[in-house]
Motif scaffolding. Structure first.
Motif, short mmCIF file in Angstrom:
data_model
loop_
_atom_site.label_atom_id
_atom_site.label_comp_id
_atom_site.label_asym_id
_atom_site.label_seq_id
_atom_site.Cartn_x
_atom_site.Cartn_y
_atom_site.Cartn_z
N LYS A 117 0.82 -1.21 0.00
CA LYS A 117 0.00 0.00 0.00
C LYS A 117 0.86 1.27 0.00
O LYS A 117 0.56 2.23 -0.74
N PHE A 121 2.17 0.32 -4.55
CA PHE A 121 1.01 0.94 -5.20
C PHE A 121 1.08 2.47 -5.21
O PHE A 121 0.15 3.13 -5.66
N ARG A 129 -3.06 3.39 -12.58
CA ARG A 129 -3.77 2.11 -12.47
C ARG A 129 -3.50 1.18 -13.66
O ARG A 129 -4.34 0.35 -14.02
N LYS A 150 -5.32 -8.67 -2.55
CA LYS A 150 -4.93 -7.27 -2.72
C LYS A 150 -4.25 -7.05 -4.06
O LYS A 150 -4.52 -6.05 -4.75
N GLN A 153 -6.87 -7.03 -6.76
CA GLN A 153 -7.67 -5.80 -6.71
C GLN A 153 -6.93 -4.64 -7.37
O GLN A 153 -7.55 -3.78 -8.00
N GLU A 154 -5.62 -4.63 -7.25
CA GLU A 154 -4.82 -3.52 -7.77
C GLU A 154 -4.24 -3.83 -9.16
O GLU A 154 -3.37 -3.10 -9.64
N LYS A 155 -4.70 -4.91 -9.78
CA LYS A 155 -4.24 -5.31 -11.11
C LYS A 155 -2.72 -5.47 -11.17
O LYS A 155 -2.05 -4.99 -12.09
N SER A 156 -2.19 -6.14 -10.17
CA SER A 156 -0.75 -6.38 -10.10
C SER A 156 -0.51 -7.88 -10.09
O SER A 156 -0.98 -8.59 -9.21
#
Length: 273
Positions: A117, A121, A129, A150, A153-156
């Motif tokens: 976080k 990110f 994004r 997580k 959710q963050e497209k990682s």
């Protein structure tokens, strides 16, 4: 090893072709121990002496965990340091570093989520994004279900380096960790040569938390961008997708480590937790 190597290369190449990541969205993170006492590996003494005394503050086993992150566009992410204590230090800390505390000074799932976080990110370009890829070793805190959720959710996309191969396939292990530690030892030796402060019990004073943070930031700033560029090339992560740089993995790297000290540390932590 060859089968693991080829499978890893094919997986990374498939992800890159599918998602067309920018170089700034391809990263590697690794944590390793940093000790408060860093005496040199050699001394100057009279020939034939059987005992060599090294003067320290008696804190040879005291350490913190330093998490370093890099991206394939030669960017160094802010160091993330975990000290072994229950409360955050009150002393003023230098800019450019994130400090956390944990009772045993270890990386945990909660702290790794915090790193994602606070650092991954929020890296340059992350707010757009765009899809990203992060390479990690198989330390348990990197692979929990909460972490996987997580990341999705963050497209990682998370790429796990095969066990026993971080010394060949992890950019930080291949080219960065060793010179980073060498710079830290140099800062420590220079400080120790000029420091004669004593504790009430007659021991040399150990480095303060703020001093450790200053050294970590300075050592990290000393790592050249070209070294980061090379580290992704020789691990076949950022090389050309048309096959013209497929032999980059076999190029000789003077900084390549024969084994992964972070693997050793992670395994020790896993056994103790």
């Amino acid at each position: 090893y060859q089968e693991k190597l080829l499978a890893f290369q094919k997986h990374v190449l498939k992800l890159r072709k599918t998602h067309n990541y920018t170089m700034g969205a391809i990263g590697n993170v690794d944590e390793s121990p940093v000790f408060f006492e860093m005496p040199g590996e050699s001394t100057v003494n009279k020939a034939g002496e059987k005992t060599v005394h090294v003067r320290t503050a008696g804190a040879e086993k005291q350490r913190c965990t330093v998490m370093l992150g890099i991206t394939a566009d030669e960017n160094k992410l802010s160091p993330f340091v975990i000290f072994k204590r229950k409360t955050l230090p009150k002393e003023k800390l230098p800019p450019g570093i994130l400090v956390r505390v944990q009772e045993k000074g270890w990386m945990t799932e909660e702290l790794y989520l915090d790193w994602l976080k606070s650092v991954w990110f929020r890296r340059p370009g992350a707010l757009l994004r765009q899809r990203s890829m992060l390479l990690v070793d198989s330390f348990r805190s990197h692979l929990t279900e909460n972490v996987k959720v997580k990341m999705r959710q963050e497209k990682s996309d998370m790429v796990v380096i095969p066990g026993g191969m971080t010394g060949m396939l992890q950019p930080l292990d291949v080219s960065i960790n060793r010179p980073f530690k060498s710079h830290l030892r140099r800062f420590y030796r220079d400080w120790r040569c000029g420091s004669t402060e004593m504790t009430p019990t007659g021991r040399l004073k150990k480095p303060s938390l703020s001093q450790m943070c200053e050294w970590i930031v300075a050592a990290w700033n000393t790592i050249p961008e070209e070294m980061i560029f090379k580290s992704f090339k020789v691990t076949s992560i950022s090389n050309a997708m048309d096959g013209t740089e497929d032999d980059a993995l076999w190029l000789t790297s003077p900084d390549r480590e024969t084994s992964s000290e972070s693997d050793i540390d992670s395994n020790e932590s896993s056994d103790e937790q």
